[in-house]
Design a protein around this motif. Structure first.
Motif, PDB file in Angstrom:
ATOM      1  N   GLY A   1      -6.228   7.494  -0.180  1.00 41.12           N
ATOM      2  CA  GLY A   1      -5.396   6.797  -1.161  1.00 41.12           C
ATOM      3  C   GLY A   1      -5.341   7.528  -2.486  1.00 41.12           C
ATOM      4  O   GLY A   1      -4.285   7.582  -3.134  1.00 41.12           O
TER       5      GLY A   1
ATOM      6  N   GLN B   1      -2.963  10.520  -2.307  1.00 45.60           N
ATOM      7  CA  GLN B   1      -1.567  10.142  -2.412  1.00 45.60           C
ATOM      8  C   GLN B   1      -1.185   9.736  -3.826  1.00 45.60           C
ATOM      9  O   GLN B   1      -0.066   9.990  -4.274  1.00 45.60           O
ATOM     10  CB  GLN B   1      -1.248   9.018  -1.430  1.00 45.60           C
ATOM     11  CG  GLN B   1      -1.158   9.470   0.024  1.00 45.60           C
ATOM     12  CD  GLN B   1      -0.097  10.539   0.245  1.00 45.60           C
ATOM     13  OE1 GLN B   1      -0.304  11.719  -0.032  1.00 45.60           O
ATOM     14  NE2 GLN B   1       1.056  10.130   0.741  1.00 45.60           N
TER      15      GLN B   1
ATOM     16  N   THR C   1       2.990   6.372   2.985  1.00 45.87           N
ATOM     17  CA  THR C   1       1.860   5.499   3.298  1.00 45.87           C
ATOM     18  C   THR C   1       1.451   5.566   4.761  1.00 45.87           C
ATOM     19  O   THR C   1       0.606   4.796   5.201  1.00 45.87           O
ATOM     20  CB  THR C   1       2.210   4.036   2.956  1.00 45.87           C
ATOM     21  OG1 THR C   1       3.299   3.600   3.789  1.00 45.87           O
ATOM     22  CG2 THR C   1       2.625   3.902   1.501  1.00 45.87           C
TER      23      THR C   1
ATOM     24  N   LEU D   1      -2.278   5.699   5.471  1.00 50.09           N
ATOM     25  CA  LEU D   1      -3.121   4.816   4.672  1.00 50.09           C
ATOM     26  C   LEU D   1      -3.263   3.444   5.327  1.00 50.09           C
ATOM     27  O   LEU D   1      -2.398   3.003   6.084  1.00 50.09           O
ATOM     28  CB  LEU D   1      -2.514   4.643   3.273  1.00 50.09           C
ATOM     29  CG  LEU D   1      -2.233   5.923   2.471  1.00 50.09           C
ATOM     30  CD1 LEU D   1      -1.583   5.571   1.140  1.00 50.09           C
ATOM     31  CD2 LEU D   1      -3.506   6.726   2.258  1.00 50.09           C
TER      32      LEU D   1
ATOM     33  N   THR E   1      -4.149  -0.225   0.808  1.00 45.57           N
ATOM     34  CA  THR E   1      -3.939   0.976  -0.002  1.00 45.57           C
ATOM     35  C   THR E   1      -2.459   1.352  -0.026  1.00 45.57           C
ATOM     36  O   THR E   1      -1.933   1.766  -1.054  1.00 45.57           O
ATOM     37  CB  THR E   1      -4.769   2.148   0.560  1.00 45.57           C
ATOM     38  OG1 THR E   1      -6.142   1.768   0.639  1.00 45.57           O
ATOM     39  CG2 THR E   1      -4.654   3.379  -0.339  1.00 45.57           C
ATOM     40  N   ALA E   2      -1.790   1.197   1.109  1.00 46.61           N
ATOM     41  CA  ALA E   2      -0.365   1.519   1.207  1.00 46.61           C
ATOM     42  C   ALA E   2       0.452   0.627   0.276  1.00 46.61           C
ATOM     43  O   ALA E   2       1.334   1.107  -0.447  1.00 46.61           O
ATOM     44  CB  ALA E   2       0.111   1.357   2.648  1.00 46.61           C
TER      45      ALA E   2
ATOM     46  N   THR F   1      10.505   5.096   5.283  1.00 41.96           N
ATOM     47  CA  THR F   1       9.311   4.411   5.759  1.00 41.96           C
ATOM     48  C   THR F   1       9.631   3.579   6.988  1.00 41.96           C
ATOM     49  O   THR F   1      10.787   3.242   7.251  1.00 41.96           O
ATOM     50  CB  THR F   1       8.737   3.497   4.652  1.00 41.96           C
ATOM     51  OG1 THR F   1       7.548   2.854   5.125  1.00 41.96           O
ATOM     52  CG2 THR F   1       9.745   2.436   4.249  1.00 41.96           C
TER      53      THR F   1
END
Length: 222
Positions: free
Chosen positions: A145, A148, A169, A172, A176-177, A199
């Motif tokens: 995390g 990123q 993400t 992750l 965290t995402a 995504t």
């Protein structure tokens, strides 16, 4: 504003010509956020690369803040990428031999920003991502995390008009995402940045201003 006009893109493979993006059109106002949803192979990553000038369309036109991205070449394309676009990739792609602060400062150095302004911007961003005391750390010392978040700070350090995030993400955990995406869209609104994120995470739909769903290279839902 970003404006996409009937853009199509195919790639050649051992199976012949494979259509990836087929006749896509949409526009996005400055300062807004857009989530490109779709399964793997739906064309969302290719569409991001087309918007950012990393790929050229076979047909159609792409305008980003009056820049005809579809027609940019050579130095004009390099300048557009260096000054107006920030990229955030799935695994961060931090430079392992640079510290956190040096990674964030990298695009500022490329744009010949003064040392004083560079240090000020780096510290500002480290505070925004909650890592004010991590400037001297190396990427291998960070969690996924944290990597990123640093990659996000690097992507926007030079204050680009556009941020393009490709599955940021995917590696992750859900908590965290969600935190990263919330940070990305919130800072984008604060700084007036236009954000496009590819995504497959449905949680992103609750955070973005707008969602486009792609299927087989075409928009199925807006």
């Amino acid at each position: 504003m970003i404006r996409i006009e009937n853009v199509a893109k195919s790639f050649t493979s051992s199976r012949g010509l494979v259509p990836v993006v087929g006749g896509v059109s949409f526009s996005l106002e400055a300062g807004r956020s857009l989530a490109l949803m779709g399964r793997s192979g739906s064309g969302k990553t290719t569409l991001l690369y087309l918007v950012g000038g990393l790929e050229r369309p076979d047909s159609g036109r792409i305008f980003c803040f009056d820049q005809p991205v579809h027609a940019l070449k050579g130095r004009n394309l390099a300048r557009f990428l260096r000054e107006q676009v920030g990229f955030l990739f799935q695994f961060g792609n931090l430079l392992s031999y640079l510290t956190v602060a040096e990674n964030v400062a990298f695009p500022l150095r490329l744009n010949n920003v003064s040392e004083a302004r560079c240090q000020s911007r780096v510290q500002e961003l480290l505070e925004k991502i909650g890592m004010a005391d991590a400037g001297t750390a190396l990427p291998r010392e960070l969690s996924g995390g944290e990597v990123q978040r640093v990659a996000f700070a690097r992507a926007i350090a030079h204050r680009p008009k556009i941020l393009l995030a490709d599955e940021p993400t995917a590696s992750l955990d859900s908590v965290t995402a969600h935190s990263l995406m919330d940070l990305m869209f919130r800072v984008g609104r604060e700084e007036g940045r236009t954000t496009l994120a590819a995504t497959h995470d449905p949680e992103v739909t609750t955070l973005a201003d707008r969602v486009l769903r792609l299927e087989d290279g075409k928009i199925r839902d807006d």
